[in-house]
Motif scaffolding. Structure first.
Motif, PDB file in Angstrom:
ATOM      1  N   ASN A 247       0.845  -1.188   0.000  1.00 44.35           N
ATOM      2  CA  ASN A 247       0.000   0.000   0.000  1.00 44.35           C
ATOM      3  C   ASN A 247       0.892   1.253   0.000  1.00 44.35           C
ATOM      4  OD1 ASN A 247       0.922  -0.407   2.656  1.00 44.35           O
ATOM      5  ND2 ASN A 247      -0.728   0.852   3.467  1.00 44.35           N
ATOM      6  N   GLN A 248       0.305   2.421  -0.131  1.00 43.20           N
ATOM      7  CA  GLN A 248       1.078   3.653  -0.241  1.00 43.20           C
ATOM      8  C   GLN A 248       0.845   4.554   0.978  1.00 43.20           C
ATOM      9  OE1 GLN A 248       3.443   4.778  -2.900  1.00 43.20           O
ATOM     10  NE2 GLN A 248       3.826   5.758  -0.945  1.00 43.20           N
ATOM     11  N   PRO A 249       1.610   4.387   2.042  1.00 37.81           N
ATOM     12  CA  PRO A 249       1.466   5.278   3.188  1.00 37.81           C
ATOM     13  C   PRO A 249       2.047   6.650   2.872  1.00 37.81           C
ATOM     14  CG  PRO A 249       3.282   3.764   3.542  1.00 37.81           C
ATOM     15  CD  PRO A 249       2.620   3.345   2.265  1.00 37.81           C
ATOM     16  N   VAL A 250       1.533   7.656   3.553  1.00 29.50           N
ATOM     17  CA  VAL A 250       2.025   9.018   3.341  1.00 29.50           C
ATOM     18  C   VAL A 250       3.252   9.276   4.198  1.00 29.50           C
ATOM     19  CG1 VAL A 250       1.456  11.467   3.557  1.00 29.50           C
ATOM     20  CG2 VAL A 250      -0.268   9.854   2.738  1.00 29.50           C
ATOM     21  N   GLN A 251       3.213   8.841   5.431  1.00 30.75           N
ATOM     22  CA  GLN A 251       4.303   9.113   6.357  1.00 30.75           C
ATOM     23  C   GLN A 251       5.189   7.879   6.551  1.00 30.75           C
ATOM     24  OE1 GLN A 251       2.867  10.889   9.968  1.00 30.75           O
ATOM     25  NE2 GLN A 251       2.121  12.721   8.931  1.00 30.75           N
ATOM     26  N   PRO A 252       6.363   8.043   7.161  1.00 31.28           N
ATOM     27  CA  PRO A 252       7.300   6.925   7.328  1.00 31.28           C
ATOM     28  C   PRO A 252       6.688   5.734   8.053  1.00 31.28           C
ATOM     29  CG  PRO A 252       8.378   9.005   7.833  1.00 31.28           C
ATOM     30  CD  PRO A 252       6.923   9.312   7.656  1.00 31.28           C
ATOM     31  N   VAL A 253       7.113   4.541   7.638  1.00 31.42           N
ATOM     32  CA  VAL A 253       6.711   3.297   8.293  1.00 31.42           C
ATOM     33  C   VAL A 253       7.963   2.534   8.698  1.00 31.42           C
ATOM     34  CG1 VAL A 253       4.502   3.098   7.100  1.00 31.42           C
ATOM     35  CG2 VAL A 253       6.557   2.135   6.049  1.00 31.42           C
ATOM     36  N   GLN A 254       7.827   1.687   9.713  1.00 32.68           N
ATOM     37  CA  GLN A 254       8.977   0.934  10.201  1.00 32.68           C
ATOM     38  C   GLN A 254       9.118  -0.362   9.421  1.00 32.68           C
ATOM     39  OE1 GLN A 254       9.121   0.519  14.442  1.00 32.68           O
ATOM     40  NE2 GLN A 254      10.730  -1.037  14.397  1.00 32.68           N
ATOM     41  N   VAL A 255      10.322  -0.689   9.001  1.00 32.47           N
ATOM     42  CA  VAL A 255      10.613  -1.952   8.321  1.00 32.47           C
ATOM     43  C   VAL A 255      10.458  -3.087   9.328  1.00 32.47           C
ATOM     44  CG1 VAL A 255      12.411  -3.299   7.160  1.00 32.47           C
ATOM     45  CG2 VAL A 255      12.159  -0.849   6.664  1.00 32.47           C
ATOM     46  N   VAL A 256       9.765  -4.142   8.897  1.00 29.91           N
ATOM     47  CA  VAL A 256       9.511  -5.277   9.793  1.00 29.91           C
ATOM     48  C   VAL A 256      10.290  -6.490   9.307  1.00 29.91           C
ATOM     49  CG1 VAL A 256       7.213  -4.422  10.386  1.00 29.91           C
ATOM     50  CG2 VAL A 256       7.472  -6.014   8.464  1.00 29.91           C
ATOM     51  N   GLY A 257      10.617  -7.394  10.225  1.00 32.68           N
ATOM     52  CA  GLY A 257      11.182  -8.683   9.845  1.00 32.68           C
ATOM     53  C   GLY A 257      12.687  -8.763   9.839  1.00 32.68           C
ATOM     54  N   LEU A 258      13.399  -7.695  10.199  1.00 27.21           N
ATOM     55  CA  LEU A 258      14.855  -7.804  10.315  1.00 27.21           C
ATOM     56  C   LEU A 258      15.194  -8.600  11.564  1.00 27.21           C
ATOM     57  CD1 LEU A 258      16.027  -4.179   9.379  1.00 27.21           C
ATOM     58  CD2 LEU A 258      16.280  -6.250   8.001  1.00 27.21           C
ATOM     59  N   PRO A 259      16.205  -9.477  11.493  1.00 25.96           N
ATOM     60  CA  PRO A 259      16.515 -10.315  12.667  1.00 25.96           C
ATOM     61  C   PRO A 259      17.063  -9.518  13.843  1.00 25.96           C
ATOM     62  CG  PRO A 259      18.183 -10.585  10.974  1.00 25.96           C
ATOM     63  CD  PRO A 259      17.069  -9.796  10.348  1.00 25.96           C
ATOM     64  N   SER A 260      17.623  -8.334  13.562  1.00 28.83           N
ATOM     65  CA  SER A 260      18.140  -7.478  14.632  1.00 28.83           C
ATOM     66  C   SER A 260      18.270  -6.072  14.083  1.00 28.83           C
ATOM     67  CB  SER A 260      19.500  -7.996  15.132  1.00 28.83           C
ATOM     68  OG  SER A 260      20.475  -7.860  14.109  1.00 28.83           O
ATOM     69  N   GLY A 261      18.815  -5.184  14.891  1.00 26.22           N
ATOM     70  CA  GLY A 261      18.980  -3.808  14.468  1.00 26.22           C
ATOM     71  C   GLY A 261      19.956  -3.665  13.310  1.00 26.22           C
ATOM     72  N   ALA A 262      19.782  -2.592  12.532  1.00 26.02           N
ATOM     73  CA  ALA A 262      20.628  -2.357  11.362  1.00 26.02           C
ATOM     74  C   ALA A 262      21.803  -1.456  11.721  1.00 26.02           C
ATOM     75  CB  ALA A 262      19.816  -1.718  10.252  1.00 26.02           C
ATOM     76  N   ARG A 263      22.956  -1.702  11.106  1.00 22.07           N
ATOM     77  CA  ARG A 263      24.105  -0.812  11.282  1.00 22.07           C
ATOM     78  C   ARG A 263      24.435  -0.047  10.002  1.00 22.07           C
ATOM     79  NH1 ARG A 263      28.800  -2.445   8.964  1.00 22.07           N
ATOM     80  NH2 ARG A 263      29.185  -4.661   8.562  1.00 22.07           N
ATOM     81  N   ALA A 264      23.812  -0.395   8.866  1.00 17.98           N
ATOM     82  CA  ALA A 264      24.022   0.332   7.605  1.00 17.98           C
ATOM     83  C   ALA A 264      22.811   0.109   6.716  1.00 17.98           C
ATOM     84  CB  ALA A 264      25.293  -0.128   6.900  1.00 17.98           C
ATOM     85  N   ILE A 265      22.517   1.080   5.883  1.00 20.11           N
ATOM     86  CA  ILE A 265      21.344   1.025   5.006  1.00 20.11           C
ATOM     87  C   ILE A 265      21.723   1.556   3.635  1.00 20.11           C
ATOM     88  CG2 ILE A 265      20.542   3.296   5.749  1.00 20.11           C
ATOM     89  CD1 ILE A 265      18.182   0.411   5.065  1.00 20.11           C
ATOM     90  N   ALA A 266      21.143   0.961   2.563  1.00 22.39           N
ATOM     91  CA  ALA A 266      21.355   1.441   1.201  1.00 22.39           C
ATOM     92  C   ALA A 266      20.044   1.328   0.438  1.00 22.39           C
ATOM     93  CB  ALA A 266      22.448   0.638   0.506  1.00 22.39           C
TER      94      ALA A 266
END
Length: 791
Positions: free
Chosen positions: A224-243
């Motif tokens: 779907n197309q949210p207007v505001q930011p949404v949280q990414v789900v399903g990562l096994p732990s916290g992220a240290r880098a994003i691309a």
């Protein structure tokens, strides 16, 4: 506002008197008081244990006021952090057809602005950098296809440009030409964008995304197309880098350590999970031990901890560094690269930095955007990019840019001005973008020089006598080139066909050495292509260069001169040519010195004293007879000219200013006296109705800096050097059109330049040899911005 005192091409720099309400420019520690230190930026700092390096700029620190000083005197950041080596560019980000750089907390952008992605409040294209409106607290920068974002020092995210896919997180899906805060986000510590969406990592290492979601690239499990930011789900732990790529994104997670998880469009296999199925939530890439990740249009590359590079996804342009297959959903090694220290992915190309700072690139090379100069359409074998030594490299749709310690260089297509060099011209070789604030400008015969805030020298224009000081043999260089070997420059001075710089009190000169004007004590005098020290001159406070002789005012108020001496202009009691500095009869008290064609003038105790040739009444003594001894300048109507603060000399005329008046004398056939007449004056003649903060005199013209930052000029205007939009001679002062915010002026031989309060330069007049610093090299009767490197 940064502030610098005035230097005319034949005039004088008096930095010790350089004070304004918003900035004080220093050149020595003593100018900062007992507890102060003059930093390489040219401003005073003071001890402060609350700063990382223990020093903070004072309240008169101009643009750096109250900021912490960076390591080794580096340009500070608004958050007080140390920025490493001195450089005015902290970060580079390249969008599809525009580029941006971050300089401390400020951002400048150039290229396509049709969708307001330049952030200057307009919808126009700019071929040179323009500041983003109202932004002073940027800490991280990211450029998308038609939008741009920053993370601020307080962890907020601000974006601008087109919101058609909710990239600005506004419900109107409209254009937003200035930065706006993205709502609904926690405190952010990292962000990434490349096309129509953006992702960020918060302080808890959670990932948030917003913008286009047609392929599930927002990673929240739905399309779907949210207007505001949404949280990414399903990562096994916290992220240290994003691309973030075109319509997919990847993150390196903290546990299991160094795994990569991706989500979004997977038509070409960009998610690396062995399938071609889109994923609205993260899936694991079949690759471990990843140190760095980069996402392109339909492919992804990673640098592993062992220095190898692996890529996966679309391979239609050989962006996986192999000819077959067309795509792969599994990572494949780029076998031609080892020992990688960085990796980057463009739209359909890739690069890795290897040992020695060399970059190797592969993929689509249309418009020579890989930077190897070849323009081969697709490259499956990594080729050496011309960005060796760059700190950072990034690609747009048809071009690339690299950030160096000394600036940013771009190459490839230039349809929208995205190369930043001021011209819409394609280039298979890097060109320099206009990116830095300058501290001083000085105009010479057919060339111009400037001093950067970081103490480097740059010259451009005619180079037939090596007057640009770059050590090359190119006759004309219309864009600024760095003066070789010198750093820490405190003032720069351009003459007719030579130039000099002061580093502290030591002088070095280069270019034509007629009559020994370079003062290097060489017999016979030799032309110099790079700076050569002036013999035994170590305590100079300022310099004045003429056609064939030069003078220096020393820190103790004495004056020394060298070069041609046919009329006794050196003041040593002889008419012998001198190839090294000799003492004049002025042994103390000089506050200003000016060298003309065959004469010299100086201010001592508010009076002007001159000696030498007097054919046009240049000595101001009421006659036209040469004087080997010093004579005091007299006013028309009787009496000494008193209360003088500054004296400047053209080729055959002289001007001086008091606190409230300007006087000129000497040759006046071109109206350079400014009193409305067209004949010589052998007495100091009042320029009616003019009060100036600074003066500069050229060949047959004069300019005055007026309170409030405007400039007025008079005299010869054959090349449009008066700057009033005409080529008509002006016998009284005329306003330079469109110029405001000037803080320093310099007049050359047919052209003039001003330094503005933001550190940019504007020049006007003759550009036959590229002395205005712009291309094409055509006459410009009104000011045009100059292209400069940095720092």
């Amino acid at each position: 506002m940064r502030w610098i005192c005035v230097l005319g091409v034949l005039g004088v720099l008096a930095e010790s008197a350089c004070v304004s309400s918003s900035g004080f420019q220093c050149s020595t520690d003593t100018q900062c008081g007992a507890a102060g230190k003059c930093e390489v930026t040219g401003f005073c700092s003071f001890a402060d244990p609350g700063c990382g390096m223990g020093r903070r700029y004072g309240e008169h620190g101009g643009a750096f006021s109250s900021m912490c000083v960076g390591e080794d005197g580096a340009v500070p950041r608004p958050d007080g952090g140390d920025s490493g080596p001195v450089t005015c560019i902290d970060e580079l980000a390249v969008g599809a057809f525009h580029s941006c750089v971050r300089k401390g907390g400020r951002v400048e952008c150039w290229g396509s602005g049709d969708d307001a992605q330049l952030g200057d409040g307009r919808f126009v294209r700019n071929s040179t950098p323009t500041p983003v409106s109202g932004l002073t607290d940027a800490a991280e920068l990211a450029a998308g296809f038609v939008h741009t974002c920053v993370r601020t020092t307080t962890g907020k995210v601000k974006c601008w440009g087109y919101d058609g896919a909710y990239q600005i997180a506004a419900p109107d899906r409209d254009y937003h030409p200035v930065p706006e805060e993205i709502p609904g986000l926690p405190t952010i510590k990292s962000l990434s964008t490349q096309f129509f969406f953006t992702c960020a990592i918060d302080m808890a290492d959670d990932v948030w995304c917003w913008g286009d979601n047609q392929a599930g690239q927002l990673g929240h499990g739905m399309t779907n197309q949210p207007v505001q930011p949404v949280q990414v789900v399903g990562l096994p732990s916290g992220a240290r880098a994003i691309a973030a790529g075109r319509d997919h994104a990847c993150a390196i997670v903290k546990s299991p350590a160094d795994e990569v998880w991706c989500w979004g469009q997977n038509m070409g296999g960009a998610l690396g999970d062995g399938t071609l199925l889109p994923r609205a939530a993260p899936v694991k890439v079949m690759l471990d031990g990843v140190a760095e990740i980069a996402a392109g249009q339909g492919h992804t590359c990673a640098r592993k901890n062992d220095g190898t590079v692996w890529c996966w996804g679309d391979n239609g342009a050989y962006q996986l560094a192999r000819r077959t297959p067309d795509r792969t959903g599994m990572p494949v090694q780029v076998t031609q690269v080892s020992g990688a220290t960085a990796v980057t992915a463009g739209h359909d190309s890739s690069c890795a930095r290897v040992a020695g700072g060399e970059y190797k690139c592969w993929g689509n090379d249309s418009f020579a955007k890989l930077g190897d100069g070849s323009g081969t359409y697709n490259q499956d074998v990594p080729t050496v990019n011309q960005a060796t030594g760059a700190l950072e490299l990034d690609f747009g749709e048809q071009f690339g840019c690299a950030r160096f310690a000394t600036g940013v260089r771009c190459w490839g297509a230039d349809f929208f001005g995205q190369l930043g060099d001021g011209v819409l011209t394609h280039s298979t070789r890097p060109v320099t973008a206009a990116l830095t604030a300058q501290a001083q400008v000085s105009c010479g015969g057919a060339f111009t020089c400037s001093r950067s805030m970081g103490g480097l020298g740059f010259c451009w224009g005619q180079n037939g006598d090596d007057q640009l000081g770059s050590g090359g043999n190119v006759q004309v260089i219309p864009q600024p080139t760095q003066v070789a070997t010198l750093t820490g420059i405190t003032s720069i001075h351009a003459g007719v066909s030579q130039a000099c710089a002061l580093v502290g009190g030591a002088a070095s000169c280069w270019g034509d050495n007629m009559a020994g004007i370079l003062g290097d004590n060489q017999e016979p005098p030799q032309q110099r292509a790079t700076p050569t020290p002036v013999f035994m001159l170590t305590t100079a406070a300022d310099l004045s260069l003429s056609f064939s002789h030069m003078c220096a005012r020393k820190a103790d108020g004495s004056v020394v001169c060298w070069g041609q001496n046919t009329a006794g202009q050196l003041g040593d009691g002889t008419t012998m040519e001198r190839h090294l500095p000799v003492a004049s009869t002025i042994t103390t008290g000089a506050t200003s010195v000016a060298a003309g064609n065959d004469f010299t003038c100086a201010v001592v105790g508010g009076l002007v004293s001159c000696r030498g040739d007097n054919d046009d009444g240049t000595l101001g003594a009421g006659d036209n007879v040469a004087h080997a001894g010093v004579v005091t300048v007299q006013k028309a109507g009787g009496g000494d000219l008193t209360g003088v603060l500054e004296v400047v000399a053209g080729l055959y005329h002289v001007c001086a200013r008091t606190a409230s008046e300007v006087y000129c004398w000497g040759d006046g056939y071109a109206g350079q006296i400014g009193d409305g007449g067209g004949s010589p004056r052998n007495l100091a003649t009042l320029v009616p109705g003019l009060a100036a903060q600074a003066l500069s005199a050229g060949y047959k013209d004069t300019c005055a800096l007026i309170a409030g930052g405007t400039v007025r000029c008079w005299g010869d205007n054959f090349f449009g050097q008066i700057g009033d939009g005409t080529q008509d001679t002006r016998t009284t002062p005329a306003n330079v059109v469109g110029l405001t915010g000037a803080t320093q002026i310099s007049v050359g031989y047919g052209h003039a330049c001003a330094r503005k309060s933001d550190g940019t330069l504007a020049c006007w007049g003759n550009n036959e040899d590229g002395q205005l610093g712009t291309v094409p090299v055509v006459l410009r009767p009104m000011p045009v911005d100059v292209l400069l490197t940095c720092p």
